[in-house]
Enzyme design. Structure first.
Site, short mmCIF file in Angstrom:
data_model
loop_
_atom_site.label_atom_id
_atom_site.label_comp_id
_atom_site.label_asym_id
_atom_site.label_seq_id
_atom_site.Cartn_x
_atom_site.Cartn_y
_atom_site.Cartn_z
N GLN A 74 1.31 -1.52 0.17
CA GLN A 74 0.10 0.18 -0.23
C GLN A 74 0.79 1.21 0.11
O GLN A 74 2.13 1.26 -0.05
CB GLN A 74 -0.34 -0.18 0.74
N HIS A 130 -10.47 2.76 19.28
CA HIS A 130 -9.19 1.34 19.58
C HIS A 130 -10.13 1.95 20.75
O HIS A 130 -10.40 -0.26 21.30
CB HIS A 130 -7.94 1.72 19.88
N ASP A 143 -0.62 -8.80 10.57
CA ASP A 143 -0.65 -7.93 9.93
C ASP A 143 0.12 -8.15 8.62
O ASP A 143 1.46 -8.43 8.75
CB ASP A 143 -0.05 -6.81 10.60
N ALA A 183 -2.84 -12.49 7.22
CA ALA A 183 -3.67 -12.58 8.55
C ALA A 183 -5.00 -13.73 8.42
O ALA A 183 -5.55 -14.87 8.65
CB ALA A 183 -4.53 -12.21 9.21
N ASP A 243 -8.52 -5.51 13.01
CA ASP A 243 -8.36 -4.17 12.78
C ASP A 243 -8.01 -4.02 11.19
O ASP A 243 -6.99 -3.23 11.33
CB ASP A 243 -7.71 -3.83 13.64
N PRO A 295 -5.08 -5.09 0.83
CA PRO A 295 -4.85 -5.79 0.79
C PRO A 295 -6.33 -6.57 2.07
O PRO A 295 -5.94 -7.66 2.71
CB PRO A 295 -3.82 -5.44 2.40
N1 SPD Z 1 -11.84 4.73 7.29
C1 SPD Z 1 -11.49 4.26 8.06
C2 SPD Z 1 -11.50 2.86 8.31
C3 SPD Z 1 -9.97 2.24 9.43
C4 SPD Z 1 -10.68 1.56 9.72
N2 SPD Z 1 -8.87 0.80 10.63
C5 SPD Z 1 -8.18 1.78 10.97
C6 SPD Z 1 -6.90 0.94 11.81
C7 SPD Z 1 -6.77 1.36 12.86
N3 SPD Z 1 -6.14 0.62 13.72
#
Ligand code: SPD
Length: 309
Positions: free
Chosen positions: A38, A69, A113, A146, A162, A171
């Site tokens: 990315q 979070h 990740d 993952a 997440d 990804p």
């Molecule tokens: N459109 C944004 C959505 C983002 C979700 N993931 C954020 C990762 C933060 N740990």
């Protein structure tokens, strides 16, 4: 506009819909990289602090990341009651692992990740977000897909997806399919809870969330949606929570506060029993939209972010 003074020369534009752009003035670019997966920026955004932007989409910033979070982690953790083993799919910035570490009973957190360069950039430039979580001996980093990691593991009390949004060629899109949710359901221990970021709750964008939640609901016995209000995402965001066990959407705030006092270090900025009770009340238009949805995402029919989902 009278009275307005713009304070930046450089702007990052995020397309929210094909007709709407959310622009952030950038005080400084801290790093810009094309990783194997990315396009990555970490910037000082001025008003909202330091931010991670992936493929042009705002992910995390120091000014409002707690609004994402904290509910992402503590809602499934409270619903579980006593999580010990936690799997985070994605989570490169470390904010989710940081929150999971607040629970005394957590023994193991795996962050799976795909993008090691993104993790390294966040470790270097966003210490305010991870707060050293990756150096904690309970946290294990698995750089890789993952999807494959979950397919070969099991016994997780909570699985947290997440992820970035499921943009085409990005990804994360495979991790919004029925096949992935089936892997998660099989990989959870009895009483386990799954949560993911399921998309925007804004009326013109809600198709993606409705289809994602319908797909999750085709795998898990019980599903609900909570609303995270994260200003830099440009619209209210939905988190889907799922389990084979019934989800109590009317928890007693007093009992939740007692659980948090016993089981966590505390130090929450937005989360407590009263907040949880509010988060679990899914708005009517969201419930109705999900009920009306019929599409199930699969590897053969994955989400398309800007093509009517
Ligand atoms: N459109 C944004 C959505 C983002 C979700 N993931 C954020 C990762 C933060 N740990």
């Amino acid at each position: 506009m009278p009275g307005a003074t713009l304070a930046a020369d450089l702007w990052i534009s995020e397309f929210l819909t094909p007709h709407d752009i959310w622009q952030h003035g950038i005080a400084q670019v801290l790093t810009h990289q094309q990783t194997p997966f990315q396009d990555l920026y970490i910037v000082d955004s001025g008003a909202y602090g330091k931010a991670l932007v992936l493929d042009g989409k705002w992910q995390t910033c120091t000014g409002d990341e707690f609004l994402y979070h904290e509910p992402l982690v503590h809602v499934p953790f409270v619903l579980h009651g006593k999580p010990r083993r936690v799997l985070i799919a994605g989570g490169a910035d470390g904010g989710t692992a940081r929150e999971a570490l607040k629970w005394h009973g957590v023994e193991e957190i795996v962050v799976a990740d795909i993008d090691g360069d993104a993790v390294n950039a966040c470790r270097q430039w966003l210490p305010e977000v991870h707060q050293g979580a990756f150096d904690n001996p309970k946290v294990k980093l698995e750089i890789g897909d993952a999807y494959d990691y979950i397919a070969r593991t099991s016994g997780w009390d909570v699985i947290i997806a997440d992820l970035t949004d499921p943009i085409e060629e990005g990804p994360a899109y495979k991790l919004f399919t029925r096949e992935f949710f089936e892997l998660c359901q099989r990989a959870l221990a009895p009483g386990g809870v799954f949560v993911n970021q399921a998309g925007s709750l804004s009326p013109p964008l809600i198709d993606l969330l409705a289809r994602t939640v319908k797909t999750i609901g085709s795998v898990f016995a019980h599903t609900t949606v909570i609303q995270a209000t994260v200003p830099t995402y440009g619209s209210p965001w939905g988190l889907a929570v799922a389990s084979q066990r019934p989800i109590n959407t009317r928890p007693d705030p007093v009992l939740v506060d007692a659980l948090l006092a016993k089981e966590t270090t505390g130090a929450f900025r937005m989360f407590d029993g009263q907040t949880l009770l509010g988060l679990l009340q899914t708005p009517k238009y969201v419930r109705e939209r999900i009920a009306a949805e019929t599409t199930i995402y699969s590897l053969a029919n994955p989400p398309k972010f800007f093509a009517g989902a």
